[in-house]
Scaffold this active site. Structure first.
Site, short mmCIF file in Angstrom:
data_model
loop_
_atom_site.label_atom_id
_atom_site.label_comp_id
_atom_site.label_asym_id
_atom_site.label_seq_id
_atom_site.Cartn_x
_atom_site.Cartn_y
_atom_site.Cartn_z
CB SER A 188 -7.11 -0.23 1.62
OG SER A 188 -7.57 -0.89 0.46
CB SER A 189 -12.56 -0.95 0.84
OG SER A 189 -12.97 0.14 1.59
CG ASP B 34 -8.56 5.26 -0.13
OD1 ASP B 34 -9.70 5.64 -0.42
OD2 ASP B 34 -8.02 4.27 -0.68
CB THR C 151 -6.10 0.69 -6.25
OG1 THR C 151 -7.00 1.69 -6.68
CG2 THR C 151 -5.51 1.10 -4.91
CB THR D 120 -9.30 -0.83 -7.31
OG1 THR D 120 -9.24 0.39 -6.60
CG2 THR D 120 -8.52 -1.91 -6.63
NE ARG E 68 -4.08 1.89 1.06
CZ ARG E 68 -5.10 2.20 0.27
NH1 ARG E 68 -5.14 1.81 -0.99
NH2 ARG E 68 -6.12 2.91 0.74
O1 DON Z 1 -8.05 1.14 -1.23
C1 DON Z 1 -9.21 1.41 -1.42
O2 DON Z 1 -10.12 0.99 -0.75
C2 DON Z 1 -9.57 2.30 -2.61
N1 DON Z 1 -8.44 3.12 -2.94
C3 DON Z 1 -10.00 1.44 -3.75
C4 DON Z 1 -10.39 2.24 -4.95
C5 DON Z 1 -11.26 1.51 -5.88
O3 DON Z 1 -11.56 0.37 -5.72
C6 DON Z 1 -11.76 2.30 -7.02
N2 DON Z 1 -12.61 1.48 -7.85
N3 DON Z 1 -13.70 1.64 -8.17
#
Ligand code: DON
Length: 566
Positions: free
Chosen positions: A449-450, A420, A396, A378, A100
């Protein structure tokens, strides 16, 4: 454990590269026996498949696919971003790598608040677009770490397909040309140098996208691994690019970046073992909480996507996201009560107030009571090799095409991952997620993050490899896909195809994919108090199901996702 395979396959791989470049038609069947790659782009899946067929293991293929996506899927594939990989070796050993992004050393808590005295004005454009939006990229360090621990083919061979694809170009899919057309003006306004994504007339399907500067950056990574990105010319280009905007990423940040091996989050759903990502992703903890709720409330007994099913799941999801917003952040900086959050007694109590026929307004849901012991861009891919190893990797640059900053002379897009973080307590990020202290900005901290790269075992055997993009909806899409297979006996592709919905507590909306609800269901959910927010699609899943020695791919038709195997 047999994940090594040590012969040089230079010529075979070169031949494969020509095949990749000339291959517009790929086989679409998704049932295979030996190995499989499911990713967001057919060309990237083909790169991974060739590596597997040439004796590479799942990690070799993951590295090849990750770099290939940085070329052929620039909206999310990256070298300027970061991600997480969860793996399971054929002897049952599991682990995960956190690559990350990190907040730069010059970052600080209120950096996106213009008037921090009264705390009123959040300049959230700066956390989303332009130079100040970027965290220190982790992807290249992550790929090198994966390689050093598990790689078996020559590193250079893993980079070669991507270099060729960047140098000679690849043909755009219809979806990609439309996506680039939507973002061209923004690219043009943010960057003062020439950018390969921008041209005079609109992009159309089958146009060839050539990225010469990116090919040279990939060559430096091929020749010098980590040093080809975090020092030397590429580092100079990044730091120079920062000077052009308000950027703060320094040589020191680049030099210091290091991805981290972490213990995955492990739990159970019925007779299945769930292996997923630990903080700084909220994915693993939230997924286990959701699955606990699903088991406790027997959601598998309802009709799939019926009124009670949707409401019960939405109620479980609201409570889980309320916990996420208070308790989850980078555990290297904040004491995330991991064990408490996935404790059976805590969760039994947490979900005990749910009534399948009633919606609880979100303002009546608060985070659970944890007693602290003091102290749509992502991309995901899933790979299984013929030796039985599996890699589940989500990566991502956050929003589509990240910060829209393309590093001059280096040709890659920088992430906008700083968004984020919780830029101010209670202030929503681009996915409407809110947070507080646990996810506040601090130098070197990783933003929450998700992303939920996940692997599932059944009877101690590898059973499912899955994940998806989707911002805040990642966790709930992974959750519902698992239920689709385990509780509703769907095959992998069917589970991916099935319509999805999402509730994240705040904002208090039930997000539903178009054509999920008939009029009756729509009306009944509204009567319960749900505010329905329809979206054209949810998720871009890439999954593999392993049953009786057969691999079934589930590649999301909502995108260009493609599962290939042999
Ligand atoms: O880490 C995360 O949760 C976000 N940066 C993910 C971004 C993402 O999935 C965008 N897609 N639609």
């Amino acid at each position: 454990m047999q994940y090594k395979f040590k012969i040089s396959l230079f010529y075979k791989i070169l031949i494969s590269i020509f095949f990749v470049l000339s291959c517009n038609e790929v086989k679409k069947e998704t049932i295979y026996k030996k190995g499989m790659v499911s990713s967001a782009h057919p060309v990237a899946s083909k790169v991974g498949l060739d590596i597997l067929k040439n004796g590479g293991n799942a990690f070799d293929a993951a590295i090849g696919v990750h770099f290939a996506l940085s070329v052929v899927y620039p909206n999310a594939g990256n070298i300027g971003g970061g991600g997480f990989a969860v793996y399971r070796l054929n002897d049952g050993e599991v682990g995960s790598l956190d690559f990350r992004e990190k907040a730069p050393l010059k970052s600080y808590r209120d950096m996106y608040i213009s008037n921090s005295d009264d705390g009123s004005t959040v300049d959230d454009k700066k956390s989303k677009i332009g130079h100040l939006a970027s965290g220190v990229p982790g992807s290249v360090d992550g790929m090198v770490k994966l390689y050093e621990k598990f790689g078996s083919l020559d590193w250079k061979l893993l980079l070669e397909p991507s270099i060729e694809l960047a140098k000679n170009g690849f043909s755009l899919t219809d979806k990609q040309s439309n996506s680039l057309n939507r973002v061209m003006i923004l690219f043009d306004s943010i960057n003062d140098s020439e950018v390969s994504f921008v041209k005079e007339i609109k992009w159309k399907e089958n146009d060839i996208l050539i990225q010469k500067d990116l090919s040279k950056t990939l060559e430096r990574i091929r020749d010098k691994k980590r040093d080809g990105f975090y020092s030397g010319l590429t580092a100079d280009y990044i730091v120079n690019e920062m000077k052009k905007g308000d950027g703060i990423i320094s040589y020191e940040d680049l030099n210091n970046y290091s991805s981290i091996w972490r213990k995955p989050i492990i739990g159970k759903y019925k007779e299945h073992k769930i292996i997923s990502m630990a903080p700084p992703s909220s994915g693993g903890i939230a997924l286990l909480q959701l699955l606990h709720g699903a088991e406790k409330l027997n959601v598998g007994n309802y009709e799939h996507n019926s009124l009670e099913y949707i409401n019960t799941i939405a109620e479980i999801e609201s409570r889980v996201y309320a916990d996420r917003s208070t308790y989850l952040g980078d555990s290297d900086f904040y004491n995330v009560p991991i064990d408490d959050l996935i404790d059976n007694k805590y969760l039994d109590n947490r979900f005990s107030s749910i009534d399948p026929s009633t919606k609880t307004p979100s303002n009546q849901i608060k985070e659970g009571n944890i007693q602290f012991n003091e102290s749509e861009e992502t991309t995901h891919f899933s790979i299984v090799d013929e030796y039985g190893n599996a890699v589940s990797l989500t990566t991502t640059i956050n929003g589509a095409y990240g910060s829209k900053v393309v590093v001059e002379n280096a040709g890659f897009i920088l992430n906008n991952e700083m968004d984020d973080f919780s830029v101010k307590p209670g202030y929503p990020n681009m996915f409407g997620l809110i947070g507080g202290e646990a996810n506040s900005i601090e130098p070197n901290k990783r933003m929450l993050s998700s992303m939920t790269p996940t692997i599932i075992e059944k009877n101690d055997n590898l059973y499912m490899v899955l994940g998806t993009p989707g911002g805040s909806t990642i966790i709930t899409s992974v959750f519902q896909t698992i239920l689709n297979v385990i509780d509703f006996n769907m095959g992998m592709q069917e589970a991916v195809d099935a319509k999805k919905f999402h509730h994240q507590w705040l904002p208090d909306f039930l997000v539903v994919e178009k054509n999920t609800l008939n009029t009756n269901l729509n009306e009944n959910l509204k009567k319960m108090g749900h505010k329905i927010n329809e979206r054209s699609s949810l998720g871009r899943m890439d999954c593999i199901l392993i049953e009786n020695g057969i691999l079934e791919g589930g590649a999301d038709k909502r995108g260009d996702n493609t599962a290939l195997g042999y």
